[in-house]
Design an enzyme around this catalytic site. Structure first.
Site, PDB file in Angstrom:
ATOM      1  N   HIS A  24       0.831  -1.204   0.000  1.00  7.60           N
ATOM      2  CA  HIS A  24       0.000   0.000   0.000  1.00  7.60           C
ATOM      3  C   HIS A  24       0.867   1.256   0.000  1.00  7.60           C
ATOM      4  O   HIS A  24       0.583   2.229  -0.697  1.00  7.60           O
ATOM      5  CB  HIS A  24      -0.915  -0.006   1.222  1.00  7.60           C
ATOM      6  CG  HIS A  24      -1.938  -1.089   1.206  1.00  7.60           C
ATOM      7  ND1 HIS A  24      -3.275  -0.853   0.953  1.00  7.60           N
ATOM      8  CD2 HIS A  24      -1.832  -2.427   1.397  1.00  7.60           C
ATOM      9  CE1 HIS A  24      -3.942  -1.996   0.991  1.00  7.60           C
ATOM     10  NE2 HIS A  24      -3.088  -2.962   1.267  1.00  7.60           N
ATOM     11  N   ASP A  81      -5.992   5.677   2.061  1.00  6.65           N
ATOM     12  CA  ASP A  81      -5.985   4.290   1.624  1.00  6.65           C
ATOM     13  C   ASP A  81      -7.376   3.683   1.806  1.00  6.65           C
ATOM     14  O   ASP A  81      -8.170   4.123   2.654  1.00  6.65           O
ATOM     15  CB  ASP A  81      -4.966   3.500   2.452  1.00  6.65           C
ATOM     16  CG  ASP A  81      -4.842   2.052   2.005  1.00  6.65           C
ATOM     17  OD1 ASP A  81      -4.044   1.788   1.092  1.00  6.65           O
ATOM     18  OD2 ASP A  81      -5.563   1.194   2.558  1.00  6.65           O
TER      19      ASP A  81
END
Length: 492
Positions: free
Chosen positions: A16, A119
């Site tokens: 990520h 995110d």
């Protein structure tokens, strides 16, 4: 020229973090009015994340990107392993960092806070964006198809009793599930296991719920020519959903700033060895930053590689000590885990190494195939470089990704689709040397010629998509327009 600041909040995980920071880099490179502050969270059980943060921050020195490493929350040891608790505990530090950022805007020339990009697993930070009166966007690091599936499943939960939905997913009589975003029914055993855990499923579905009602737009790390079917699925039936911006591939193409670079073994020697090999003759066997195998599985992989006769580079990592939730490390002596004499017998055709810069090896013309765990970053790296894959998914949504690549898009061959590592819940099945060998031979042989052609064509489409006039280039421009139009004070 009026300037605008975006706050990026990546999840504290390798896959990520690097792609989110590269998304920020693409954004500020595209429009000089924009700058980004990355608020970085650490993973207590993965020291490589801290190394990645440090390296990334140095690699972007001089650009319109600054890093703020948030203090580590004081949590009990058990809570540190709980991702949900960990992210939630960073909320106060995010609030304080943004307050300091806004407080430093002392002149008319200072950039104005325009919004958050968070995110997909950090939706709790929407609350902080709301406190500062700015819009919030999501950077989605999985495939658009998985987003479409998640939206579909959330709607099933809305329309039915949640226990009935879980039971349907677990029901052994339900071998296949029909999804609106796939042409082929997907085997139910490939659905991520979190959806059969009620508490985890509720946590996941709440993210999607907040996407629908509180997010101004979703940046997806894919491109239209690869997953147009998923966008159509999400937008169908008059569904109200935030704008989707297909802006990928977003790729961190150099190992600079990627955790593990300090562990790379004989990297230049490996590249020189590859230089001496014919084009597309070597298979890369690499399973990401978090995967390791026990000795029985290592032996099966070794036997498969030796028996296949195919040139190979194998990235092999040591499992953490039993009971420890840590990232794998390089072996002190890799001979200890390999069959006796393996390195000598395969000296002419292969190399076994520890951590490596996967994306740079995929770029080498001698690499002709990739045995992969099917993480989404690895998939788009493989497509970008035109290297066909053999699928060996491990956890999370990787079985879903493998199905999409093999059955839906026909861009990969199958070693296995259903293999699954469930951390802390027993050993996975042993994948035999025969299965692995057959997959590698299919991948590297004439049988995969049609797939190889499709991957090469998709590679060309991926590169065109991010160039001026390409689908992702246009989509990113629309996202920037959205940001400036919705920022407090407008974008004039």
């Amino acid at each position: 020229m009026k300037k605008f600041e975006m706050v990026f909040i990546p999840a504290p995980g390798m896959g990520h973090l690097a792609s989110t920071v590269e998304m920020a880099n693409v954004l500020v490179t595209r429009d000089p009015r924009l700058s980004v502050t990355v608020l970085a969270m650490k993973l207590p059980y993965d020291l490589k994340v801290a190394e990645c943060i440090d390296s990334l921050s140095m690699s972007f020195t001089g650009k319109s990107i600054q890093f703020i490493v948030l203090p580590e929350p004081s949590l009990p040891e058990e809570s540190k392993k709980d991702f949900i608790v960990l992210v939630e505990s960073y909320k106060a530090y995010v609030r304080e960092a943004v307050a300091n950022l806004v407080g430093s805007e002392t002149s008319l020339d200072s950039p104005q806070l325009a919004g958050f990009v968070i995110d997909m697993f950090c939706t709790t930070m929407i609350d902080v964006a709301n406190e500062f009166g700015v819009p919030c966007y999501v950077f989605y690091t999985c495939s658009a198809s998985f987003l479409a599936f998640s939206v579909h499943l959330r709607e099933l939960y809305d329309q039915n009793d949640s226990n009935e939905v879980v039971e349907q997913l677990l029901n052994s009589d339900t071998e296949f599930i029909t999804l609106p975003n796939f042409a082929n029914p997907i085997p139910s055993k490939l659905i991520p296991s979190l959806f059969s855990n009620k508490d985890k499923a509720i946590w996941f579905h709440n993210h999607i719920k907040r996407f629908r009602s509180e997010i101004k737009g979703i940046l997806v790390n894919t491109f239209m020519e690869m997953e147009f079917h998923a966008m159509e699925s999400i937008s169908s039936n008059g569904r109200v959903f935030p704008p989707l911006y297909f802006v990928g591939p977003i790729l961190h193409l150099k190992n600079t700033g990627v955790a593990g670079s300090s562990e790379a073994e004989n990297y230049e020697e490996i590249l020189q060895w590859l230089d001496g090999k014919p084009p597309s003759s070597v298979v890369l066997v690499c399973f990401g930053t978090m995967v390791s195998f026990d000795e029985d599985q290592v032996v099966e992989i070794a036997n498969a590689l030796e028996e296949s006769g195919v040139g190979f580079i194998w990235s092999l990592r040591q499992p953490p000590p039993k009971g420890k939730f840590e990232a794998p490390r390089n072996y002190t002596d890799i001979k200890d885990v390999l069959p006796e004499g393996f390195l000598d017998r395969t000296a002419d055709i292969g190399r076994v190494i520890g951590w490596t810069s996967q994306v740079e090896l995929l770029a080498h013309p001698s690499i002709g195939g990739f045995v992969s765990h099917c993480g989404w970053n690895s998939i788009i790296e493989s497509v970008w470089h035109g290297v066909p894959m053999a699928t060996w998914p491990m956890h999370a949504e990787q079985q879903f990704n493998a199905f999409e690549m093999v059955k839906e898009l026909e861009l990969a061959v199958e070693i296995t689709l259903e293999y699954r590592i469930t951390f802390g819940e027993g050993k996975p099945r042993l994948v035999s040397a025969e299965e692995i060998k057959n997959g590698i031979r299919t991948l590297m042989g004439e049988e995969s010629n049609e797939i190889r052609k499709k991957v090469k064509a998709k590679s060309e489409e991926s590169r065109k998509s991010v160039k001026e006039g390409g689908s992702s280039f246009i989509s990113l421009g629309k996202f920037i327009d959205n940001v400036l139009a919705n920022s407090p004070g407008g974008g004039s």
